[in-house]
Structures are given as structure tokens and as C-alpha cells.
Design a protein around this motif. Sequence first.
Motif, short mmCIF file in Angstrom:
data_model
loop_
_atom_site.label_atom_id
_atom_site.label_comp_id
_atom_site.label_asym_id
_atom_site.label_seq_id
_atom_site.Cartn_x
_atom_site.Cartn_y
_atom_site.Cartn_z
N THR A 38 -12.35 8.77 8.30
CA THR A 38 -13.20 7.66 7.64
C THR A 38 -13.24 8.21 6.14
OG1 THR A 38 -14.33 6.64 9.29
CG2 THR A 38 -15.32 6.34 7.14
N LEU A 60 -10.03 8.04 4.62
CA LEU A 60 -9.58 6.65 4.18
C LEU A 60 -10.13 5.98 2.99
CD1 LEU A 60 -8.73 5.25 7.71
CD2 LEU A 60 -7.30 5.39 5.78
N ASP A 61 -11.47 6.54 3.04
CA ASP A 61 -12.43 6.20 1.79
C ASP A 61 -11.91 6.58 0.40
OD1 ASP A 61 -14.21 4.98 3.29
OD2 ASP A 61 -15.63 6.21 3.18
N TYR A 93 -8.70 7.49 -0.30
CA TYR A 93 -7.84 6.81 -0.54
C TYR A 93 -7.75 5.64 -1.13
CZ TYR A 93 -3.46 4.06 0.86
OH TYR A 93 -2.20 3.37 0.71
N ALA A 94 -8.90 4.78 -0.63
CA ALA A 94 -9.26 3.42 -1.23
C ALA A 94 -9.92 3.45 -2.56
CB ALA A 94 -10.03 2.90 -0.24
N VAL A 130 -6.20 9.32 11.54
CA VAL A 130 -6.29 8.15 10.29
C VAL A 130 -5.29 7.24 10.50
CG1 VAL A 130 -5.61 8.10 8.06
CG2 VAL A 130 -6.70 10.36 8.81
N ARG A 131 -4.12 7.38 11.20
CA ARG A 131 -3.32 6.04 11.44
C ARG A 131 -3.93 5.26 12.53
NH1 ARG A 131 0.39 10.84 12.14
NH2 ARG A 131 1.82 10.89 10.21
N HIS A 159 0.91 -1.29 0.03
CA HIS A 159 0.05 -0.06 -0.07
C HIS A 159 0.94 1.24 0.19
CE1 HIS A 159 -3.40 -2.23 0.69
NE2 HIS A 159 -2.93 -3.11 1.64
N HIS A 167 -7.08 4.46 12.68
CA HIS A 167 -8.07 3.93 11.90
C HIS A 167 -7.55 2.95 10.91
CE1 HIS A 167 -10.78 6.71 14.14
NE2 HIS A 167 -11.91 5.99 13.48
N SER A 168 -6.24 3.10 10.50
CA SER A 168 -5.69 2.15 9.67
C SER A 168 -4.35 1.68 10.07
CB SER A 168 -5.84 2.94 8.37
OG SER A 168 -5.34 1.83 7.40
N ALA A 174 -0.92 1.95 8.28
CA ALA A 174 -0.77 2.87 7.17
C ALA A 174 0.35 3.90 7.07
CB ALA A 174 -2.02 3.51 6.81
#
Length: 250
Positions: free
Chosen positions: A233, A236-237, A239-240, A31-32, A5, A34-35, A38
Motif C-alpha cells: 500500500t 502504491l501511495d 507511486y500515486a 503490489v501487482r 499509467h 493490489h493494483s 499495473a
Amino acid sequence: MTVAHPPLLIVAHGSRDSRSAATVRALAEVVRAHSPGADVRVAFLDLSAPSVGTALSGLYAEGHRHVVAVPLLLGHAYHARVDLPALVDEVTGSLPRLSVTVADVLGPDPLLEDVALDRLAAAGADLDDPDLGVVLAAVGSSHDAANDVVARIARGWDGRRGARVAAAFASTARPDVPAAIARLRAHGARRFAVASWFFAPGLLPDRIAALAAESAPDAVLAAPLGTDPRVATVVLDRYADALTGAAASA
């Protein structure tokens, strides 16, 4: 260096107000969290450090050849449409084999609207009050479509519960906060609240607050979206989604 990633580079506007950059860095920590695992970095378009060029050059020096930049922006105004792509083109033109995928901006998004409404409630605004006038305050842009998004959000809130809602802008666009408050007052509002369509505190939110205080001294002022987990969230959405798009076009 090959990684499953690529790094997630949060790109914010930047500000002379140190509270703004501090909020962006705090959001990166959320953010970190939550993932886990990452690789989340931060860069700024202007006024704060590191710059986009410095951040991308640093990632390149570490061996990364693909980076996903997620603009911490609420609309497709100048910075999203022109500024960031130009900066990315400039950097990638001088760094062989560096690929930068620029994700979509964060707003509008229902999760962010929910955060803004919750900030209002937390500040003491009663959205069921038919005598309440709410100003949805945003930065403003010379790009009419970006302003229209804010106005559309305000229309979606207007009358949803009890309060009346109108959009207003800190710069460039109209109406400004006094005009929006006057419009709401003309439609019967007796009490006022200001919702923040900003990510972080700074000079423009302070201007909004000062103008609101002049027009409605007792107005309730909501905090910016800030470090709410729902903002993370959406980051990250985006990013995905950018990774999926990059894979599909490869």
C-alpha cells in the motif's frame, strides 16, 4: 508507445544474500495484486540483478518514455539522496525522451511502523510488559538525519504501552545493538525483543540477530517488514504521489 499509467519500478538496495532479492520480487507480486493491471518491475542499486540501468533500458526498448521509480528505502540516506538520482541521470542522459520520476522513499510511514510492531507481536513480544526492552534495529547511515528518523520512531514507541524502546544500528551509526540493550537494561528491562526496521532478510539483519543473541540470548527477534500488504500500500501511495507531482509540474 502511450500508456495511461507509466510502469512502476521498485528500486531496492540489493544484497549478496539471495533472500533479499527474493523478498523484493515477492513484494512486487503483492503490489501487482493490489493494483490489477499495473506494470510493476524490480531493479536494484547494487549486488542484485537487474540493475537500475538495465531495467530502465529494457523499459525504454519496450517503448516506454515515462517511468516512476519507487525507492524501497526507509530513509533519506546516501542511496536515496545521491546514488539513485545519479543512476537515473546517467541512464536518461543516453536515452532520448526518457523521463524518470523518482518517488519519495517509503519510510517513515505509520503503516510501516504498524507492520514492525505486528511483527514483534507475532514473534511473541508482549509490548504491554513493563519489564520488556525493545531494540528498534535499522541499517544505520553516515547521514545523521536518516538515523534521527529511526531514533524518533523509537521515542514514539517508548512507553506507549509498557515496554521501553531504544534505536540501534547495524553499521556506521551508534548505538549498536549491545549498547542499546545495555541502555535498556540500565533502565530496568529484564526481557528483550528486537524490532526490524528492514524490508528483507539479509546480511545486516543477520548481524543484528547475532549481536542480540550475544547480549540477550533469550531476546525475541521480529521478522523484517517483508511482503505485508501494508508495505505494498505504501509503495502504491508513493507511486500515486509521484504521478500527481509529475502532472502538476508538467
